[in-house]
Design a protein around this motif. Structure first.
Motif, PDB file in Angstrom:
ATOM      1  N   ASP A 165       0.706  -1.083   0.254  1.00  0.00           N
ATOM      2  CA  ASP A 165      -0.080  -0.019   0.076  1.00  0.00           C
ATOM      3  C   ASP A 165       0.760   1.221  -0.112  1.00  0.00           C
ATOM      4  O   ASP A 165       0.251   2.446  -0.141  1.00  0.00           O
ATOM      5  CB  ASP A 165      -0.892  -0.103   1.101  1.00  0.00           C
ATOM      6  N   GLY A 166       2.308   1.028   0.127  1.00  0.00           N
ATOM      7  CA  GLY A 166       3.078   2.354  -0.185  1.00  0.00           C
ATOM      8  C   GLY A 166       3.542   2.633   1.193  1.00  0.00           C
ATOM      9  O   GLY A 166       4.012   3.933   1.342  1.00  0.00           O
ATOM     10  N   THR A 167       3.259   2.038   2.086  1.00  0.00           N
ATOM     11  CA  THR A 167       3.631   2.584   3.741  1.00  0.00           C
ATOM     12  C   THR A 167       4.499   1.674   4.254  1.00  0.00           C
ATOM     13  O   THR A 167       4.607   0.588   4.109  1.00  0.00           O
ATOM     14  CB  THR A 167       2.395   2.999   4.495  1.00  0.00           C
ATOM     15  N   VAL A 168       5.228   2.399   5.536  1.00  0.00           N
ATOM     16  CA  VAL A 168       6.008   1.442   6.292  1.00  0.00           C
ATOM     17  C   VAL A 168       5.644   2.076   7.703  1.00  0.00           C
ATOM     18  O   VAL A 168       5.572   3.197   7.968  1.00  0.00           O
ATOM     19  CB  VAL A 168       7.508   1.650   6.345  1.00  0.00           C
ATOM     20  N   ARG A 169       5.070   1.168   8.321  1.00  0.00           N
ATOM     21  CA  ARG A 169       4.497   1.433   9.806  1.00  0.00           C
ATOM     22  C   ARG A 169       5.273   0.771  10.852  1.00  0.00           C
ATOM     23  O   ARG A 169       5.653  -0.327  10.573  1.00  0.00           O
ATOM     24  CB  ARG A 169       3.077   0.857   9.742  1.00  0.00           C
ATOM     25  N   PHE A 170       5.420   1.476  11.968  1.00  0.00           N
ATOM     26  CA  PHE A 170       6.228   1.209  13.110  1.00  0.00           C
ATOM     27  C   PHE A 170       5.211   0.813  14.058  1.00  0.00           C
ATOM     28  O   PHE A 170       4.415   1.626  14.446  1.00  0.00           O
ATOM     29  CB  PHE A 170       7.355   2.195  13.661  1.00  0.00           C
ATOM     30  N   TRP A 171       5.300  -0.367  14.847  1.00  0.00           N
ATOM     31  CA  TRP A 171       4.536  -0.909  15.921  1.00  0.00           C
ATOM     32  C   TRP A 171       5.102  -0.924  16.876  1.00  0.00           C
ATOM     33  O   TRP A 171       6.396  -1.150  17.314  1.00  0.00           O
ATOM     34  CB  TRP A 171       3.849  -1.976  15.256  1.00  0.00           C
ATOM     35  N   ASP A 172       4.219  -1.021  18.393  1.00  0.00           N
ATOM     36  CA  ASP A 172       4.479  -1.415  19.569  1.00  0.00           C
ATOM     37  C   ASP A 172       4.017  -2.888  19.724  1.00  0.00           C
ATOM     38  O   ASP A 172       2.754  -2.734  19.441  1.00  0.00           O
ATOM     39  CB  ASP A 172       4.101  -0.540  20.756  1.00  0.00           C
ATOM     40  N   THR A 173       4.619  -3.618  20.344  1.00  0.00           N
ATOM     41  CA  THR A 173       4.451  -4.949  20.572  1.00  0.00           C
ATOM     42  C   THR A 173       3.031  -5.106  21.359  1.00  0.00           C
ATOM     43  O   THR A 173       2.081  -6.065  21.398  1.00  0.00           O
ATOM     44  CB  THR A 173       5.329  -5.911  21.023  1.00  0.00           C
ATOM     45  N   GLU A 174       2.739  -4.259  22.330  1.00  0.00           N
ATOM     46  CA  GLU A 174       1.741  -4.153  23.444  1.00  0.00           C
ATOM     47  C   GLU A 174       0.567  -3.419  22.719  1.00  0.00           C
ATOM     48  O   GLU A 174      -0.522  -3.318  23.459  1.00  0.00           O
ATOM     49  CB  GLU A 174       2.382  -3.381  24.678  1.00  0.00           C
ATOM     50  N   ARG A 175       0.899  -2.485  21.875  1.00  0.00           N
ATOM     51  CA  ARG A 175      -0.412  -1.767  21.291  1.00  0.00           C
ATOM     52  C   ARG A 175      -0.745  -2.471  19.959  1.00  0.00           C
ATOM     53  O   ARG A 175      -0.117  -2.383  18.914  1.00  0.00           O
ATOM     54  CB  ARG A 175      -0.075  -0.424  21.098  1.00  0.00           C
ATOM     55  N   THR A 176      -1.909  -3.211  20.025  1.00  0.00           N
ATOM     56  CA  THR A 176      -2.240  -3.853  18.853  1.00  0.00           C
ATOM     57  C   THR A 176      -3.359  -3.246  17.862  1.00  0.00           C
ATOM     58  O   THR A 176      -3.603  -3.547  16.720  1.00  0.00           O
ATOM     59  CB  THR A 176      -2.914  -5.328  19.005  1.00  0.00           C
ATOM     60  N   ASN A 177      -3.917  -2.124  18.415  1.00  0.00           N
ATOM     61  CA  ASN A 177      -4.913  -1.419  17.875  1.00  0.00           C
ATOM     62  C   ASN A 177      -4.706  -0.425  16.658  1.00  0.00           C
ATOM     63  O   ASN A 177      -5.360   0.122  15.903  1.00  0.00           O
ATOM     64  CB  ASN A 177      -6.079  -0.759  18.846  1.00  0.00           C
ATOM     65  N   LYS A 178      -3.524   0.204  16.835  1.00  0.00           N
ATOM     66  CA  LYS A 178      -2.954   1.015  15.681  1.00  0.00           C
ATOM     67  C   LYS A 178      -1.641   1.055  15.850  1.00  0.00           C
ATOM     68  O   LYS A 178      -0.786   0.806  16.920  1.00  0.00           O
ATOM     69  CB  LYS A 178      -3.456   2.633  16.051  1.00  0.00           C
ATOM     70  N   HIS A 179      -0.762   1.489  14.773  1.00  0.00           N
ATOM     71  CA  HIS A 179       0.329   1.839  14.699  1.00  0.00           C
ATOM     72  C   HIS A 179       1.117   3.128  15.520  1.00  0.00           C
ATOM     73  O   HIS A 179       0.162   3.937  15.763  1.00  0.00           O
ATOM     74  CB  HIS A 179       1.063   1.888  13.127  1.00  0.00           C
ATOM     75  N   GLN A 180       2.485   3.151  15.729  1.00  0.00           N
ATOM     76  CA  GLN A 180       3.032   4.379  16.457  1.00  0.00           C
ATOM     77  C   GLN A 180       3.394   5.324  15.388  1.00  0.00           C
ATOM     78  O   GLN A 180       3.359   6.599  15.778  1.00  0.00           O
ATOM     79  CB  GLN A 180       3.917   3.995  17.475  1.00  0.00           C
ATOM     80  N   GLN A 181       3.939   4.927  14.395  1.00  0.00           N
ATOM     81  CA  GLN A 181       4.631   6.105  13.413  1.00  0.00           C
ATOM     82  C   GLN A 181       4.589   5.199  11.834  1.00  0.00           C
ATOM     83  O   GLN A 181       4.211   3.963  11.928  1.00  0.00           O
ATOM     84  CB  GLN A 181       5.998   5.914  13.711  1.00  0.00           C
TER      85      GLN A 181
END
Length: 501
Positions: A165-181
């Motif tokens: 989709d043209g994005t790179v998303r950064f996640w936290d392992t404890e937060r599953t509902n949305k990316h952080q960056q």
């Protein structure tokens, strides 16, 4: 090249190839003198991951499965201890162990990344984006298939995912509902999206490298949500070609890129304008073909596709880091391409997956390699007890014995008399000619009596007509007293009136 004594079996088993001809390799730095085959997958092995200790291997394939291999627990049959299908009918694209080795991430053709523990149990499933929103920054996750997944080099709770989709998303392992960056790679020209095929962190996590579908390489800052890259090389590879893999050297300045234009290119991130060296003629047939650096940072290793003209399998090619000249190679025995590659520094063993056949080959050197696949090669499978193996279990039905029968069998009757279990009521739509019913209908049927059959009212009265004439009881005795004049059967309105002239 001679094979071991374990014969080839079906895809659920494995066999080994040992005693490689050492004349194939003149360089002792490459542990390719002996090999072992792991045959569990049925299609292309698209990704591999080894834990930091080199004790456990995870493999993903186009057959939708993940296989978990424990070298210390395997014997010479080389079977995985667990097989899971984490995404249904979606091909597995990438798998990465965490720096601590206690869990691993999986990316597939679905748009949802998943986190597993080292035993293959699901720990977390992350959010999916809204495909109807045009602004990809406002979605909680990806809206198209994932291409790559990876861990933060210093923070064990952070990871990234790249997508078509043209994005790179950064996640936290404890937060599953949305990316952080998020990094949104905007296309240049008419295409609505610019897919990200490969990405990686630098060692200090201060910048991020992306390879996109328009053939460009770009370096982004990891602070905030940047809208523009720090540096970019347009048409680093031929436009329309897909960058299948990126690798960063130990010195963190040299970048290697592998693409479907059959090339491997070297780049200097400090002068990110043109390639330092180019190696062409390295054909590939799978978009997951990898390129890696050797543990001593002196060589670059990549795989090639099959040569259909010469009817030869792919090769594992070792290139010089500075000039990209071929130093050595390992020829795959089967007619399969070399796709995913690992070279673990701690055990000094190379593991690569093949395309089409689903074979995983582990290469090692008996003198320089330690543990890993060597633990399984030296362990013979447990022998089964001959008596237990030949003993056939006998299943006895109690009702088949005379002592358990309530009455002697009667050939004219079917069933077992009092021991026969009544048929259960049919639920649902019914089958086998029986009408189904629900629980309420069955309860009401037992409480309410069957209604009497319907009878014609006229017939019910006429059956008493003859008895009423012979034995009058109500009407006729009333007129015999003389006080009441008996009414005629003729209606008063029907009497004839006298005619007046």
């Amino acid at each position: 090249m001679a094979d071991s004594t374990v014969p080839p079996k079906t895809t659920s088993t494995s066999d080994t190839d040992s005693d490689q001809d050492s004349s194939e390799s003149t360089n002792s730095e490459f542990p390719i003198t002996q090999s072992a085959q792991l045959r569990q997958h049925t299609k292309t092995v698209s990704c591999l991951a080894l834990d930091p200790a080199g004790a456990r291997l995870v493999s993903g394939s186009y057959d939708y499965t993940l296989n978990l291999w424990d070298f210390a627990g395997m014997d010479s049959t080389l079977r995985p201890f667990r097989t899971v299908e984490p995404f249904g009918e979606y091909q597995i694209r990438d798998v990465q162990f965490s720096p601590s080795g206690d869990r691993f991430l999986v990316a597939s053709g679905a748009c949802i990344p998943k986190l597993f523990d080292r035993d293959g149990d699901t720990l977390a499933e992350y959010a999916k984006g809204d495909m109807y929103l045009r602004d990809l920054r406002r979605t909680a996750g990806h809206t198209m298939a994932l291409t790559q997944v990876g861990w933060h080099p210093t923070n064990k709770t952070r990871f990234y995912t790249a997508s078509l989709d043209g994005t790179v998303r950064f996640w936290d392992t404890e937060r599953t509902n949305k990316h952080q960056q998020i990094i949104l790679v905007r296309p240049k020209g008419r295409p609505a999206r610019n897919p990200v095929h490969a990405a990686l962190y630098t060692s200090d996590a201060s910048s991020f490298v992306c390879a996109t579908g328009d053939g460009s390489l770009s370096v982004w800052s990891t602070k905030g949500n940047p809208s523009r890259p720090l540096s970019c090389v347009d048409e680093a590879h031929i436009t329309g070609s897909e960058v299948t893999s990126l690798a960063l050297s130990i010195d963190q300045h040299t970048l290697a890129s592998r693409a479907t234009d059959d090339t491997v290119k070297l780049w200097d991130l400090r002068q990110f304008k043109k390639p330092l060296a180019v190696r062409s003629g390295l054909a590939l047939h799978h978009p997951e073909t990898q390129v890696i650096f050797s543990p001593n940072d002196r060589y670059i290793v990549t795989g090639t596709g099959t040569n259909q003209e010469q009817q030869e399998g792919g090769r594992l090619v070792f290139l010089n880091k500075d000039t990209l000249e071929e130093v050595d190679h390992y020829q795959e025995e089967s007619k399969a391409s070399v796709v995913s590659i690992l070279w673990h520094s701690r055990i000094n063993q190379i593991v690569y997956g093949c395309g089409g056949t689903g074979t995983i080959r582990a290469l090692y050197d008996p003198s320089t390699s330690v543990r890993g696949i060597k633990l399984a090669m030296d362990k013979q499978p447990k022998k089964r007890d001959a008596f237990v193996g030949e003993l056939k279990p006998t299943i006895v039905n109690p009702h088949s014995l005379p002592m358990f029968r309530a009455h002697p069998p009667d050939k004219r009757k079917s069933g077992r008399g009092t021991d026969r279990v009544p048929e259960r009521p049919v639920s649902g739509h019914g089958h086998g000619g029986r009408i189904g019913s629900n629980e309420v209908q069955r309860i009401m049927k037992t409480l309410m009596k069957e209604p009497a059959p319907a009878e014609d009212p006229r017939e019910a009265l006429l059956k008493y007509a003859q008895e009423a004439e012979e034995n009058p009881y109500w009407i006729t005795p009333a007129y015999t007293s003389g006080s009441v004049k008996k009414a005629t059967s003729e209606h008063p309105s029907a009497r004839k009136k006298p005619r007046r002239d």
